[in-house]
Scaffold this active site. Structure first.
Site, short mmCIF file in Angstrom:
data_model
loop_
_atom_site.label_atom_id
_atom_site.label_comp_id
_atom_site.label_asym_id
_atom_site.label_seq_id
_atom_site.Cartn_x
_atom_site.Cartn_y
_atom_site.Cartn_z
N ARG A 30 0.82 -1.22 0.00
CA ARG A 30 0.00 0.00 0.00
C ARG A 30 0.85 1.27 0.00
NH1 ARG A 30 -5.21 -1.04 1.35
NH2 ARG A 30 -5.51 1.14 1.89
N GLY A 106 -5.23 8.07 4.63
CA GLY A 106 -6.28 8.95 4.10
C GLY A 106 -5.74 10.37 4.02
N LYS A 489 1.52 -2.08 -18.04
CA LYS A 489 2.33 -3.01 -17.23
C LYS A 489 3.82 -2.74 -17.44
CE LYS A 489 0.12 -4.22 -14.89
NZ LYS A 489 -1.31 -4.20 -14.77
N GLU A 492 4.78 0.54 -15.80
CA GLU A 492 4.67 0.45 -14.35
C GLU A 492 5.80 -0.37 -13.72
OE1 GLU A 492 0.88 -0.84 -11.55
OE2 GLU A 492 1.12 -1.79 -13.48
N HIS A 508 -0.83 8.25 -37.96
CA HIS A 508 -1.12 9.68 -37.93
C HIS A 508 -0.15 10.44 -37.02
CE1 HIS A 508 -4.89 9.17 -40.16
NE2 HIS A 508 -4.92 8.00 -39.56
N LYS A 611 -0.72 0.55 -4.44
CA LYS A 611 -1.71 -0.38 -4.99
C LYS A 611 -3.06 0.31 -5.15
CE LYS A 611 -3.24 -4.66 -5.85
NZ LYS A 611 -2.94 -5.08 -7.22
#
Ligand code: AGP
Length: 616
Positions: A30, A106, A489, A492, A508, A611
């Protein structure tokens, strides 16, 4: 964004330091900018924290070394939002008297005004974080004569924004107080002995399977082996359902693989087989709602958005209506004055906690009478609360920051809905629909065979691309979704600038980048776009491009034109081709994985990422 973990116990035979360290390590996906632990002993807080990944910090300070008689500890792993990723900004944060410690996930939106008011009252801040206002506010409330719980409750009333937080106080060594608003928080319990709090279930899964999922505006007082819940809106005690989690511990840990990303790619066939078992009744509810809707939107972020692009293509084919895919962050601006009543919005989110997806849905609901159909991987996640109907994909916990198995289970779920729509509408002969259904049922086996036999061809491609920092992944039709997901992927985890793009559109402008040896990966299932894609391959080849193709096993033409091909073991016909984003994407996931290793990068911890993105 960040991970929080807490434990309170009455057991003497537990190494609290190890429990808290292992717990927070399982939440490192996280955020991994910094980590910290607070324990409490002899009326003092013991805070250890530093910047960096947990493993690096452990080399400098032993986070698990906490006072022997400590029965309570909190920990935090940070993804920096307010304030640089430094030691001083690491959690836990404490008050002026060093009696109160807080860990928080948060954003406190009104922290600037709170901080100003607190400073004017003489409070000294050590960090640049929004979180630090919380212990100071609690300190004030306690000085005003309120007890610990009342002080936390009154403090929460002053905060705007999102939080999952855990607080301890030296004068209350038998309690941890936690609260949740818009950030995930779960409570694990071994009744009568130990209680845990965490941002996610895998953090305590090896220790207990019994858990409570907290909802917004709830507070809980954790004591050793017991917990009391309070609704913050009514200030009344509430009873919550104690759930038993049946995920295997193995599923939440690396299980012998070098990285979670690799493990999770190899889990795709099983995850998909589980997802195939989603209740047909639920799929039919989704199918019926979509069938009778006039305006349909699908919204998501990142990988979930690319799964949505693939899914909307499949559903539109069977439904005979166009579905508009809008990135969740652009949903409001795109539909500002055009969202109609009775619209149906499909929201797709692995975590169910992506703030922009939640906000898109909340906004739509506040503006119009709309129906929300959610596809998520997390039971009880925030998004589910705003939804009329929810399908939970059965990917199981995904720890790697890069979404892999959850992408495939999302596309599969959307494809399963499409099949139910086809059955409802009888859009093709029944026997035809059965063939599509059978092809879809075979996708896990196709992936399993691919993963068993094709790793060497992936590694060959990775080696040929070693020196290439930029390249394209080009495709047409439904495969544009595959190309975009592959590009994401590679960016990242392998830190390469790889763009997934329309093969036709690349003429183009982007084609001007092509020089001798410039690599281009073509996604080439033999669908209705194949003939035209041959033309595109020729155009890029003529300009010196190095052609790498992803083709089906018996492909002839594009593989002949290619310098190197990766073959997906599936029949090349319309029943399978429409599901090619499912069967072709694992090859690109593996490619990204091995490219990351080749460049010495940790695929589980991509730079600057988290994540779950819970900030706008
Ligand atoms: C995928 O590899 C990414 N980590 C990211 O794009 C992710 O898919 C996105 O943040 C959406 O998350 P969600 O599915 O949990 O809403």
């Amino acid at each position: 964004m960040c991970g929080i973990f807490g434990v309170i116990t009455n057991q003497d035979n537990i190494s609290l330091g190890n429990v808290v360290l292992e717990g927070i390590k399982r939440l490192e996906y996280r955020g991994y900018d910094s980590c910290g632990v607070v324990s409490l002993s002899n009326s003092k807080l013991y805070i250890k924290k530093d910047s960096g990944k947990i493993e690096e910090i452990q080399k400098r300070i032993d986070l698990a070394e906490i006072p022997n008689n400590s029965k309570l500890a909190l920990a935090h792993t940070r993804w920096a939002t307010h304030g640089k990723p430094t030691r001083i900004n690491s959690h836990p944060h404490s008050d002026c008297s060093n009696k109160i410690a807080v860990v928080h996930n948060g954003i406190i939106e009104n922290f600037i005004e709170l901080r100003k008011a607190l400073s004017e009252r003489g409070h000294i801040f050590k960090s640049d974080t929004d979180t630090e206002v919380i212990p100071h506010l609690i300190e004030i409330k306690m000085k005003e004569g309120l007890d610990f719980k009342e002080s936390v409750v009154e403090t929460l009333k002053l905060l705007t924004g999102a939080y999952a937080l855990a607080v301890c106080h030296v004068d209350y060594p038998d309690s941890i107080i936690v609260a949740r608003k818009e950030s995930p928080l779960v409570i694990g319990i071994i009744e009568g002995k130990t209680t845990y709090c965490a941002s996610d279930i895998p953090a305590f899964l090896p220790l207990t399977r019994k858990c409570y999922i907290m909802d917004d505006d709830e507070l809980a007082i954790l004591k050793a082996g017991e917990v009391e819940f309070i609704n913050l809106k009514t200030n009344e005690k509430i009873e919550k359902e104690l759930k038993t989690i049946d995920w295997s511990i193995d599923a939440a840990e690396k299980g012998g693989y070098e990285h979670f990303m690799l493990k999770e790619i190899y889990e795709e066939p099983t995850a998909m087989k589980r997802t195939m078992k989603i209740s047909k009744d639920l799929l039919r509810i989704f199918a019926n709602i979509l069938w009778s809707a006039e305006n349909i939107y699908i919204t998501a972020a990142g990988t979930s958005f690319y799964a949505s692009l693939a899914g909307k293509f499949i559903i539109s084919r069977f439904l005979g209506k166009y579905i508009q895919a809008i990135e969740c962050s652009e949903f409001q601006t795109q539909l500002f004055n055009s969202l109609k009543n009775e619209s149906v919005i499909i929201a797709v989110s692995q975590s169910g906690e992506t703030i922009d997806t939640i906000e898109a849905i909340r906004w739509a609901k506040s503006k119009r009478n709309v129906k929300i159909l959610t596809i998520t991987n997390v039971v009880g996640s925030s998004l589910t609360r705003y939804s009329d109907h929810v399908i939970v994909t059965q990917a199981g916990p995904e720890i790697g920051v890069a979404a892999t198995k959850t992408y495939n289970t999302q596309v599969l779920t959307l494809a399963l809905i499409a099949i139910e729509i086809a059955k409802l509408r009888k859009i093709e002969l029944e026997s035809e629909i059965e063939k599509y259904e059978k092809a879809l049922e075979e996708t896990p086996q196709i992936i399993e065979n691919f993963l068993k036999n094709n790793v060497d061809s992936i590694k060959d491609v990775v080696n040929t691309l070693e020196k290439s920092v930029n390249f394209f992944i080009l495709a047409r039709g439904i495969s544009i979704a595959t190309a975009k997901e592959g590009g994401l992927k590679l960016k990242e985890v392998a830190c390469r600038f790889i763009e997934g793009y329309s093969a036709a559109h690349a003429k183009h402008g982007p084609i001007s980048l092509v020089r001798e040896g410039f690599p281009i990966i073509f996604i080439a299932p033999p669908d209705e776009t194949y003939q035209r894609l041959i033309g595109n391959v020729m155009e890029f080849k003529a300009r010196g491009g190095k052609i790498i193709s992803l083709v089906v096993e018996n492909d002839k033409y594009i593989s002949d034109l290619s310098n190197i091909s990766i073959r997906i073991p599936q029949p090349g016909n319309k029943y399978y081709n429409i599901f090619s984003p499912i069967t072709f994407t694992p090859a690109l996931q593996l490619l990204a994985y091995y490219a990351a290793l080749l460049h010495g990068l940790d695929p589980d911890k991509p730079l600057n990422l988290s994540k779950t993105v819970t900030v706008h």
